[in-house]
Design a protein around this motif. Structure first.
Motif, PDB file in Angstrom:
ATOM      1  N   ILE A  58      23.766 -11.140  -9.156  1.00  0.00           N
ATOM      2  CA  ILE A  58      24.028 -11.995  -7.997  1.00  0.00           C
ATOM      3  C   ILE A  58      25.342 -11.540  -7.369  1.00  0.00           C
ATOM      4  O   ILE A  58      26.351 -11.383  -8.067  1.00  0.00           O
ATOM      5  CB  ILE A  58      24.116 -13.485  -8.383  1.00  0.00           C
ATOM      6  N   HIS A  59      25.309 -11.367  -6.063  1.00  0.00           N
ATOM      7  CA  HIS A  59      26.490 -10.917  -5.326  1.00  0.00           C
ATOM      8  C   HIS A  59      26.790 -11.935  -4.230  1.00  0.00           C
ATOM      9  O   HIS A  59      26.039 -12.056  -3.263  1.00  0.00           O
ATOM     10  CB  HIS A  59      26.223  -9.533  -4.719  1.00  0.00           C
ATOM     11  N   ALA A  60      27.866 -12.692  -4.425  1.00  0.00           N
ATOM     12  CA  ALA A  60      28.311 -13.628  -3.396  1.00  0.00           C
ATOM     13  C   ALA A  60      29.343 -12.905  -2.533  1.00  0.00           C
ATOM     14  O   ALA A  60      30.502 -12.732  -2.930  1.00  0.00           O
ATOM     15  CB  ALA A  60      28.911 -14.870  -4.035  1.00  0.00           C
ATOM     16  N   VAL A  61      28.905 -12.438  -1.366  1.00  0.00           N
ATOM     17  CA  VAL A  61      29.782 -11.659  -0.492  1.00  0.00           C
ATOM     18  C   VAL A  61      30.957 -12.509  -0.026  1.00  0.00           C
ATOM     19  O   VAL A  61      32.087 -12.035   0.093  1.00  0.00           O
ATOM     20  CB  VAL A  61      28.989 -11.114   0.713  1.00  0.00           C
ATOM     21  N   SER A  62      30.690 -13.773   0.245  1.00  0.00           N
ATOM     22  CA  SER A  62      31.778 -14.687   0.602  1.00  0.00           C
ATOM     23  C   SER A  62      31.493 -16.040  -0.006  1.00  0.00           C
ATOM     24  O   SER A  62      30.332 -16.403  -0.235  1.00  0.00           O
ATOM     25  CB  SER A  62      31.922 -14.799   2.120  1.00  0.00           C
ATOM     26  N   GLY A  63      32.549 -16.796  -0.279  1.00  0.00           N
ATOM     27  CA  GLY A  63      32.385 -18.108  -0.873  1.00  0.00           C
ATOM     28  C   GLY A  63      32.111 -18.027  -2.359  1.00  0.00           C
ATOM     29  O   GLY A  63      32.098 -16.945  -2.966  1.00  0.00           O
ATOM     30  N   ASN A  64      31.912 -19.171  -2.963  1.00  0.00           N
ATOM     31  CA  ASN A  64      31.665 -19.272  -4.394  1.00  0.00           C
ATOM     32  C   ASN A  64      30.247 -19.763  -4.646  1.00  0.00           C
ATOM     33  O   ASN A  64      29.655 -20.443  -3.814  1.00  0.00           O
ATOM     34  CB  ASN A  64      32.664 -20.243  -5.045  1.00  0.00           C
ATOM     35  N   LEU A  65      29.732 -19.426  -5.829  1.00  0.00           N
ATOM     36  CA  LEU A  65      28.387 -19.847  -6.194  1.00  0.00           C
ATOM     37  C   LEU A  65      28.362 -20.197  -7.670  1.00  0.00           C
ATOM     38  O   LEU A  65      28.825 -19.423  -8.509  1.00  0.00           O
ATOM     39  CB  LEU A  65      27.367 -18.739  -5.916  1.00  0.00           C
ATOM     40  N   THR A  66      27.790 -21.353  -7.987  1.00  0.00           N
ATOM     41  CA  THR A  66      27.545 -21.720  -9.379  1.00  0.00           C
ATOM     42  C   THR A  66      26.135 -21.292  -9.744  1.00  0.00           C
ATOM     43  O   THR A  66      25.164 -21.701  -9.098  1.00  0.00           O
ATOM     44  CB  THR A  66      27.708 -23.238  -9.577  1.00  0.00           C
ATOM     45  N   ALA A  67      26.040 -20.446 -10.751  1.00  0.00           N
ATOM     46  CA  ALA A  67      24.732 -19.904 -11.153  1.00  0.00           C
ATOM     47  C   ALA A  67      24.621 -19.935 -12.678  1.00  0.00           C
ATOM     48  O   ALA A  67      24.400 -18.920 -13.333  1.00  0.00           O
ATOM     49  CB  ALA A  67      24.553 -18.487 -10.629  1.00  0.00           C
ATOM     50  N   ALA A  68      24.793 -21.141 -13.231  1.00  0.00           N
ATOM     51  CA  ALA A  68      24.668 -21.296 -14.676  1.00  0.00           C
ATOM     52  C   ALA A  68      23.198 -21.255 -15.080  1.00  0.00           C
ATOM     53  O   ALA A  68      22.295 -21.508 -14.290  1.00  0.00           O
ATOM     54  CB  ALA A  68      25.297 -22.617 -15.111  1.00  0.00           C
ATOM     55  N   TYR A  69      22.990 -20.936 -16.352  1.00  0.00           N
ATOM     56  CA  TYR A  69      21.661 -20.916 -16.954  1.00  0.00           C
ATOM     57  C   TYR A  69      20.714 -19.951 -16.251  1.00  0.00           C
ATOM     58  O   TYR A  69      19.593 -20.296 -15.864  1.00  0.00           O
ATOM     59  CB  TYR A  69      21.059 -22.323 -17.002  1.00  0.00           C
ATOM     60  N   ASN A  70      21.168 -18.721 -16.090  1.00  0.00           N
ATOM     61  CA  ASN A  70      20.320 -17.607 -15.693  1.00  0.00           C
ATOM     62  C   ASN A  70      20.378 -16.541 -16.785  1.00  0.00           C
ATOM     63  O   ASN A  70      21.345 -16.457 -17.544  1.00  0.00           O
ATOM     64  CB  ASN A  70      20.769 -17.015 -14.357  1.00  0.00           C
ATOM     65  N   ASP A  71      19.356 -15.742 -16.860  1.00  0.00           N
ATOM     66  CA  ASP A  71      19.258 -14.662 -17.840  1.00  0.00           C
ATOM     67  C   ASP A  71      19.652 -13.361 -17.150  1.00  0.00           C
ATOM     68  O   ASP A  71      19.079 -13.001 -16.116  1.00  0.00           O
ATOM     69  CB  ASP A  71      17.815 -14.594 -18.361  1.00  0.00           C
TER      70      ASP A  71
END
Length: 610
Positions: free
Chosen positions: A282-295
Motif C-alpha cells: 500500500i502506497h499512500a502518496v499523501s495523507g495517512n492511512l490505517t491499514a491494520a489486519y492485512n496480510d
C-alpha cells in the motif's frame, strides 16, 4: 318529381398494422419510430397520446415519426395513431415504455441471441437488450441508478467505465481482462465484488481499478487482482468513503494499492492479502492511512513481505499457513503400524480456525485425536471435532475467546494417530490432506485471513513380501539352527526379525520393499552375506551352503582352528553342544571335522549369490 340531395364521398380512414420498435426503456434517448399500415398520405401525421410528432411520409404504407425524450421519461404505455388531412384518425397501436431495470444479467454466451429474445428460458433475464446483455458495458448503460449487474462466469474485456451511481457489480467469479483498466470508476456508491481482474498481456500500462478523484463510497471486496502493469487499485485523488476488504492483490507491476490523496469519511482497508507486488503493498502518496489486519505475504509483515509507505499504519497484520505433516519423517509406515499426523498453523493475529482433514479410510483407521494441550492452538473453549470414519474426514473448528491473545507464531491445531490397514500390494501411497475449500482462518473482529498455503503430505504404506530360501550346513545332515538376519532396509529402515532354519535348512520371513544386506550365520561355520532387493510378491533366494571350520568364531578358518581340532583327535565322545571343534555336531572330534576345516583353510566367508 325528381329531387336531389348532397352526397359526400370520403376516403377510407387510415389503418395501422405495426410499430417498429414497439417498446423502449424509460429514460431512453429520442429515436425514429416506423409506423406501417394502409390509407396513408403525404400529409398524414403520427400522433403520440394525441400529440402530433414530426412525421415523414415514405410510402402509402409507411411513415416515420420522431419520438422525443420527454415521451419516454416514465414507464407506461402510449397510444400511437395517425391523423389524415381529412380529419380521419386511425386505430390506436400500443407502444410500451418499460421501467429501467434495477437488475441486469450479463453472459458472454448470449452474443448470438436475437435482440429482445429471452436468453435464459426460466432464468431471471427476460429480454436481450433490456435486462440481458453479452457486454458488461451495455448492461451498465441500461441498468437503473442503484441497480445490480450480475455477470456470469467467463472472460470479458476490460475498459469498463462505471458512471452510474449506486451500481453493484457482482462478477460471480468472472474474469475481466486486460486492454486498459478493468474498471474506471467515476460514479458514487459503487461496489465491485467476487471476481478475477487479470492484467496478463496488458500493453497499455494500466492499473486494474482506477478511481477518479472525488468519488464517494467505493467498496471493492472478495476479488483477486493480479498481473497488471501498474497498480492493483489506483485512486487518482482523495475519495470520500473507501472500503477495500478481503481481496488478494498480487504480482502487479506497481503498488498493490496506491492512494493519490488521503481518503476521508469511512475508510476500511482490511482483510486483504497483498504480496509479490513490484512496488509497495500500500502506497499512500499523501495523507495517512490505517491499514491494520492485512496480510503482507510473510509472517513478519511488511518488514519481510510487501512493504508500505511511511504514512501507512499496518500493525497488527495477518498471516496464515496450514500444513498436514506426518511425524516423524520419513512419511512411511508399515501395514498395521501406528503413525501420527499433525495439522500445524503458522499465523499472525489468528483467533479462529476451521478445516476438514481428508484421508483414505481403506488405508487408514483413526485411533486417537488430540486437539488441546501445550503447544496447541485451542484455548479455554474446547475445539469442535466431528468425524466420519467411513467416508474418511475429520472436521475441526476452534476459536480463542475474549481476553486470550491471538496467535502470532506456530501452533499445532490437531494431532491424529492413524493405524495403517493391510494392503494387497507391497506398497501403497495415500495423501492426508487439508481440504483448501474448507479452510477458514479468522483474526480479531471476524476479519478473514487468506491462507498463504494449505498443504498435505503423502504417506507410503509398506506391505510385506515373503522372502524364503534354504541353508545347508557343510558336513551335516541336520541343517537346523542357522540364523538368517536381513537387517534394516537401506531406504525405509524396516528391520525384519531374524529367523532360524529348520532341519531341512528352510527359512522364511516377511519384509517390506527395500534393499537389504542379508546375513546367514551359524556357530563353527563361515557366515554368508549378500545384498538383495525385495520388490513385492514372494522372493525365493538361492540355496547357500555354509562352510565349516571356524572353531574360534573369528570369521576365518586359520591355523588356530586346525590346532583346536587336532588336539582332540583320537579322543572319546564329546558333548557336541559344548565342543566347538565338533564341527559336524556328531559327538566326536575326528578326521571329518579336520577335513572340513582343512578344506576351507584361509577362507573368511561362505560364497552366496542369491
Amino acid at each position: 318529381v325528381a329531387t336531389s340531395a348532397p352526397f359526400d364521398v370520403r376516403a377510407l380512414p387510415p389503418v395501422l398494422a405495426g410499430l417498429s420498435p414497439d417498446h423502449a426503456t424509460a429514460g431512453s434517448s429520442p429515436f425514429s419510430l416506423a409506423v406501417t399500415g394502409s390509407g396513408l398520405v403525404p400529409e398524414s401525421r403520427v400522433r403520440w397520446n394525441g400529440a402530433t410528432r414530426p412525421t415523414t411520409y415514405t410510402a402509402a404504407t409507411a411513415l416515420v415519426a420522431q419520438v422525443e425524450a420527454a415521451d419516454l421519461a416514465a414507464p407506461g404505455t402510449a397510444a400511437v395513431t395517425v391523423l389524415n388531412p381529412d380529419g380521419q384518425v386511425s386505430n390506436a397501436l400500443t407502444f410500451t415504455i418499460r421501467p429501467q431495470p434495477t437488475e441486469v444479467w450479463v453472459d458472454a454466451g448470449w452474443a448470438g441471441v436475437a435482440a429482445d429474445a429471452d436468453p435464459d428460458g426460466d432464468g431471471p433475464a427476460t429480454h436481450l437488450g433490456y435486462d440481458a446483455f453479452a457486454d458488461p458495458q451495455a448492461a451498465m448503460a441500461a441498468v437503473a441508478r442503484g441497480g445490480a449487474i450480475h455477470i456470469a462466469p467467463g472472460a470479458y474485456a476490460g475498459g469498463l467505465v462505471v458512471s452510474t451511481d449506486g451500481l453493484t457489480i457482482d462478477l460471480n467469479g468472472a474474469i475481466v481482462g486486460a486492454g486498459s483498466p478493468a474498471f474506471t470508476v467515476t460514479a458514487d456508491d459503487v461496489t465491485i465484488e467476487d471476481g478475477l481482474l487479470d492484467g496478463t498481456g496488458d500493453g497499455t500500462g494500466a492499473s486494474a481499478i482506477v478511481v477518479a478523484a472525488g468519488v464517494s463510497r467505493l467498496w471493492v471486496h472478495d476479488c483477486e487482482i493480479k498481473n497488471w502493469p501498474a497498480d492493483g487499485i489506483h485512486l487518482e485523488g482523495a475519495v470520500d468513503g473507501l472500503k477495500v476488504m478481503d481481496n488478494d492483490i498480487h504480482d502487479n507491476g506497481g503498488d498493490g494499492i496506491e492512494l493519490g490523496g488521503a481518503p476521508t469519511g469511512t475508510v476500511v482497508v482490511t482483510g486483504n492479502r497483498l504480496h509479490d507486488n513490484a512496488g509497495y503493498g500500500i502506497h499512500a502518496v499523501s495523507g495517512n492511512l490505517t491499514a491494520a489486519y492485512n496480510d503482507w505475504g510473510h509472517i513478519d509483515g511488511p518488514a519481510a513481505g510487501d512493504g508500505v509507505s511511511g504514512a501507512v499504519d499496518f500493525d497488527p497484520w495477518l498471516f496464515g499457513q496450514l500444513a498436514a505433516d506426518v511425524v516423524p519423517e520419513p512419511a512411511q509406515a508399515h501395514e498395521g503400524e501406528a503413525v501420527d499426523v499433525e495439522v500445524r498453523v503458522s499465523a499472525a493475529s489468528l483467533t479462529g480456525a476451521q478445516f476438514t482433514l481428508a484421508y483414505d479410510p481403506a488405508l487408514l483407521q483413526v485411533l486417537d485425536v488430540t486437539a488441546t494441550g501445550t503447544g496447541y492452538f485451542a484455548g479455554a473453549l474446547a475445539p469442535e471435532l466431528t468425524r466420519d470414519d467411513a467416508s474418511g474426514w475429520l472436521r475441526y473448528s476452534a476459536a480463542r475467546q475474549a481476553g486470550e491473545t491471538p496467535l502470532v507464531g506456530q501452533a499445532t491445531l490437531l494431532r491424529v494417530r492413524f493405524q495403517t490397514r493391510p494392503i494387497a500390494a507391497s506398497q501403497a501411497t495415500t495423501t492426508i490432506a487439508v481440504d483448501p475449500a474448507t479452510v477458514g482462518l479468522a483474526a480479531p473482529g471476524g476479519v478473514r485471513i487468506f491462507p498463504q498455503s494449505v498443504t498435505g503430505e503423502a504417506l507410503t504404506i509398506l506391505g510385506s513380501s515373503e522372502v524364503r530360501g534354504v541353508v545347508r550346513l557343510q558336513g551335516r545332515g541336520d541343517w537346523s539352527g542357522a540364523r538368517v538376519d536381513a537387517g534394516p532396509g537401506t531406504t525405509y529402515g524396516a528391520d525384519p526379525d531374524p529367523v532360524t532354519t529348520d532341519a531341512w535348512g528352510r527359512y522364511a520371513f516377511a519384509a517390506t520393499d527395500d534393499h537389504y544386506a542379508i546375513t546367514v550365520a551359524m556357530a563353527r561355520y563361515l557366515s554368508a552375506r549378500s545384498e538383495v532387493d525385495v520388490t513385492g510378491g514372494s522372493l525365493a533366494l538361492a540355496t547357500v551352503e555354509l562352510l565349516g571350520g571356524d572353531v574360534d568364531g573369528n570369521g576365518r578358518v586359520a591355523i588356530g582352528d586346525i590346532t583346536a581340532i587336532s588336539g582332540l583327535l583320537f579322543g572319546s565322545a564329546v558333548d557336541a553342544a559344548a565342543t566347538p571343534a565338533d564341527i559336524n555336531y556328531d559327538g566326536w572330534v575326528d578326521i571329518l571335522d579336520l577335513a572340513l576345516a582343512a578344506g576351507n583353510y584361509g577362507l573368511s566367508g561362505s560364497p552366496w549369490v542369491p
